[in-house]
Design a protein around this motif. Sequence first.
Motif, PDB file in Angstrom:
ATOM      1  N   UNK A   9     -11.553  23.907 -16.933  1.00  0.00           N
ATOM      2  CA  UNK A   9     -10.675  22.867 -16.092  1.00  0.00           C
ATOM      3  C   UNK A   9     -11.190  21.623 -16.031  1.00  0.00           C
ATOM      4  N   UNK A  10     -10.291  20.371 -16.156  1.00  0.00           N
ATOM      5  CA  UNK A  10     -10.825  19.205 -15.767  1.00  0.00           C
ATOM      6  C   UNK A  10      -9.933  18.775 -14.501  1.00  0.00           C
ATOM      7  N   UNK A  11     -10.358  17.874 -13.746  1.00  0.00           N
ATOM      8  CA  UNK A  11      -9.790  17.344 -12.521  1.00  0.00           C
ATOM      9  C   UNK A  11     -10.019  15.857 -12.679  1.00  0.00           C
ATOM     10  N   UNK A  12      -8.791  15.157 -12.215  1.00  0.00           N
ATOM     11  CA  UNK A  12      -8.973  13.569 -12.085  1.00  0.00           C
ATOM     12  C   UNK A  12      -8.073  13.009 -10.787  1.00  0.00           C
ATOM     13  N   UNK A  13      -8.414  11.848 -10.423  1.00  0.00           N
ATOM     14  CA  UNK A  13      -7.494  11.443  -9.337  1.00  0.00           C
ATOM     15  C   UNK A  13      -6.404  10.677  -9.944  1.00  0.00           C
ATOM     16  N   UNK A  14      -5.234  11.135  -9.736  1.00  0.00           N
ATOM     17  CA  UNK A  14      -3.841  10.366 -10.230  1.00  0.00           C
ATOM     18  C   UNK A  14      -3.052  10.447  -9.208  1.00  0.00           C
ATOM     19  N   UNK A  15      -2.151   9.449  -9.099  1.00  0.00           N
ATOM     20  CA  UNK A  15      -1.125   9.447  -8.267  1.00  0.00           C
ATOM     21  C   UNK A  15      -1.445   9.607  -6.713  1.00  0.00           C
ATOM     22  N   UNK A  16      -2.978   8.936  -6.576  1.00  0.00           N
ATOM     23  CA  UNK A  16      -3.540   9.199  -5.384  1.00  0.00           C
ATOM     24  C   UNK A  16      -3.665  10.554  -4.804  1.00  0.00           C
ATOM     25  N   UNK A  17      -3.707  11.520  -5.914  1.00  0.00           N
ATOM     26  CA  UNK A  17      -3.906  12.806  -5.584  1.00  0.00           C
ATOM     27  C   UNK A  17      -4.783  13.667  -6.421  1.00  0.00           C
ATOM     28  N   UNK A  18      -5.443  14.766  -6.181  1.00  0.00           N
ATOM     29  CA  UNK A  18      -6.281  15.418  -7.283  1.00  0.00           C
ATOM     30  C   UNK A  18      -5.442  15.977  -8.095  1.00  0.00           C
ATOM     31  N   UNK A  19      -5.491  15.954  -9.456  1.00  0.00           N
ATOM     32  CA  UNK A  19      -4.778  16.775 -10.398  1.00  0.00           C
ATOM     33  C   UNK A  19      -5.985  17.524 -11.550  1.00  0.00           C
ATOM     34  N   UNK A  20      -5.486  18.657 -11.273  1.00  0.00           N
ATOM     35  CA  UNK A  20      -6.391  19.545 -12.060  1.00  0.00           C
ATOM     36  C   UNK A  20      -5.576  20.428 -13.273  1.00  0.00           C
ATOM     37  N   UNK A  21      -6.192  20.644 -14.485  1.00  0.00           N
ATOM     38  CA  UNK A  21      -5.510  21.215 -15.513  1.00  0.00           C
ATOM     39  C   UNK A  21      -6.558  22.334 -15.855  1.00  0.00           C
ATOM     40  N   UNK A  22      -5.848  23.618 -16.267  1.00  0.00           N
ATOM     41  CA  UNK A  22      -6.813  24.603 -16.545  1.00  0.00           C
ATOM     42  C   UNK A  22      -6.071  25.217 -17.736  1.00  0.00           C
ATOM     43  N   UNK A  23      -6.883  25.272 -18.863  1.00  0.00           N
ATOM     44  CA  UNK A  23      -6.470  25.937 -20.110  1.00  0.00           C
ATOM     45  C   UNK A  23      -7.493  26.121 -20.903  1.00  0.00           C
ATOM     46  N   UNK A  24      -7.166  26.580 -22.214  1.00  0.00           N
ATOM     47  CA  UNK A  24      -8.274  26.667 -23.273  1.00  0.00           C
ATOM     48  C   UNK A  24      -8.650  25.380 -23.848  1.00  0.00           C
ATOM     49  N   UNK A  25      -9.760  25.656 -24.655  1.00  0.00           N
ATOM     50  CA  UNK A  25     -10.437  24.091 -25.052  1.00  0.00           C
ATOM     51  C   UNK A  25      -9.375  23.299 -26.045  1.00  0.00           C
ATOM     52  N   UNK A  26      -8.248  23.779 -26.156  1.00  0.00           N
ATOM     53  CA  UNK A  26      -7.461  23.111 -27.189  1.00  0.00           C
ATOM     54  C   UNK A  26      -6.774  22.056 -26.151  1.00  0.00           C
ATOM     55  N   UNK A  27      -6.737  22.265 -24.986  1.00  0.00           N
ATOM     56  CA  UNK A  27      -5.814  21.395 -24.003  1.00  0.00           C
ATOM     57  C   UNK A  27      -6.296  19.947 -24.204  1.00  0.00           C
ATOM     58  N   UNK A  28      -5.429  19.045 -24.754  1.00  0.00           N
ATOM     59  CA  UNK A  28      -5.650  17.587 -24.842  1.00  0.00           C
ATOM     60  C   UNK A  28      -5.994  16.809 -23.504  1.00  0.00           C
ATOM     61  N   UNK A  29      -6.920  16.981 -22.986  1.00  0.00           N
ATOM     62  CA  UNK A  29      -7.200  16.451 -21.431  1.00  0.00           C
ATOM     63  C   UNK A  29      -7.081  15.031 -21.728  1.00  0.00           C
ATOM     64  N   UNK A  30      -7.592  14.183 -22.754  1.00  0.00           N
ATOM     65  CA  UNK A  30      -7.642  12.679 -22.831  1.00  0.00           C
ATOM     66  C   UNK A  30      -6.325  12.212 -22.791  1.00  0.00           C
ATOM     67  N   UNK A  31      -5.472  12.974 -23.553  1.00  0.00           N
ATOM     68  CA  UNK A  31      -4.103  12.470 -23.783  1.00  0.00           C
ATOM     69  C   UNK A  31      -3.146  12.748 -22.569  1.00  0.00           C
ATOM     70  N   UNK A  32      -3.776  13.772 -21.917  1.00  0.00           N
ATOM     71  CA  UNK A  32      -2.793  13.965 -20.530  1.00  0.00           C
ATOM     72  C   UNK A  32      -3.343  12.923 -19.493  1.00  0.00           C
ATOM     73  N   UNK A  33      -4.515  12.579 -19.374  1.00  0.00           N
ATOM     74  CA  UNK A  33      -4.959  11.670 -18.339  1.00  0.00           C
ATOM     75  C   UNK A  33      -4.453  10.290 -18.791  1.00  0.00           C
ATOM     76  N   UNK A  34      -4.517   9.820 -19.958  1.00  0.00           N
ATOM     77  CA  UNK A  34      -3.839   8.637 -20.281  1.00  0.00           C
ATOM     78  C   UNK A  34      -2.279   8.716 -19.983  1.00  0.00           C
ATOM     79  N   UNK A  35      -1.671   9.553 -20.527  1.00  0.00           N
ATOM     80  CA  UNK A  35      -0.364   9.431 -20.233  1.00  0.00           C
ATOM     81  C   UNK A  35       0.097   9.716 -18.533  1.00  0.00           C
ATOM     82  N   UNK A  36      -0.756  10.083 -17.807  1.00  0.00           N
ATOM     83  CA  UNK A  36      -0.579  10.258 -16.443  1.00  0.00           C
ATOM     84  C   UNK A  36      -0.765   8.933 -15.977  1.00  0.00           C
ATOM     85  N   UNK A  37      -1.777   8.163 -16.404  1.00  0.00           N
ATOM     86  CA  UNK A  37      -2.173   6.846 -15.848  1.00  0.00           C
ATOM     87  C   UNK A  37      -1.030   5.885 -16.371  1.00  0.00           C
TER      88      UNK A  37
END
Length: 304
Positions: A3-31
């Motif tokens: 899992x990774x989590x970050x504060x986006x949209x003023x709220x805690x956003x948490x994504x859970x998945x296997x190691x292929x999850x493109x966390x960086x791409x997700x966080x930058x798309x949400x920003x």
Amino acid sequence: MISEQKLVFGTVCKITGDKKVPFNEIWSSLEDLEEKISMNQPSSELSRVNENAGIQKVEVSQETYNTVQDALYYSDLTEGFFNPVLGSVIQLWKNGPDFAVLPEISDIQEGLKHTDVTKIKLSEAEGKFYIYLEDPGMKFDLGGIGKGIAADLVKKILKEHKIDSALINLGGNIYGVGLKENDEKWNIGIQNPLDERGSYLKIVSVDDKSVVTSGSYERNFIEDGVLYHHILDPRTGMSANNGIISSTIINESSTACDALSTACYVMGIDKAVKIIKSLKGFEAIFVLETGEIVQVSGDENENY
Ligand code: AMP
Ligand code: MG
């Protein structure tokens, strides 16, 4: 699973998945999405549309344009109970990000004059997209649909990367993507609105669906013994008080779940049941102030 989590949209956003999850791409798309549709970001495209209300149209990205089109679609579908331009009223209730001020009735009356969705003008020319608020007092507030839009965006990125098992939690706005690693359904707890946080009313098992709840147990305050909360009745500008205290919607579209959970909360149980029954592939769980739980399935549903 990681899992990774970050504060986006003023709220805690948490994504859970296997190691292929493109966390960086997700966080930058949400920003990036925040820079488009967030009202807390003064530089966002929609904040600029708000600032230019009654002055001029503003060029926006196709994503922002589509988001506003979606918001208008749900406004229409819910007879205006979901209203994307309640900003003039919502801002009266806020102290910074908190929902904490009981406004003067006269200010609410004034604010309500600037919530007519027909004053939102969308236009397209030469591949460019524009939004204009014709009424100078009008302001978008997409707080009732933004997390759903964001959850659908994350799901889209996961699908592009062929990830078919993940859990998205955007401040309680949940998407169970595919099935769990062991091929079982995702179990999502529905908060008991009358009990402490983390105490569940019910667990729903879902396969590739979003589960979104709107409740008065969040972002609220008590003044003179009255509970005021962040879901407003667009007819009165006051906290909705129509018998429903928690409204959960289940569907593949998190955007739909988010808009409908907010709208159903406001419209009251009879209309809410009618609207969910009329929609294919939707399920809902409503908790009434009496404590009664009402479960509804739309057309041709499997049960969860
Ligand atoms: P939700 O938590 O999704 O139910 O959304 C509630 C948020 O949406 C509030 O914090 C406001 O920003 C906004 N909102 C409140 N009432 C409405 C309404 N009737 N229609 C659309 N947005 C609303
Ligand atoms: Mg909502």
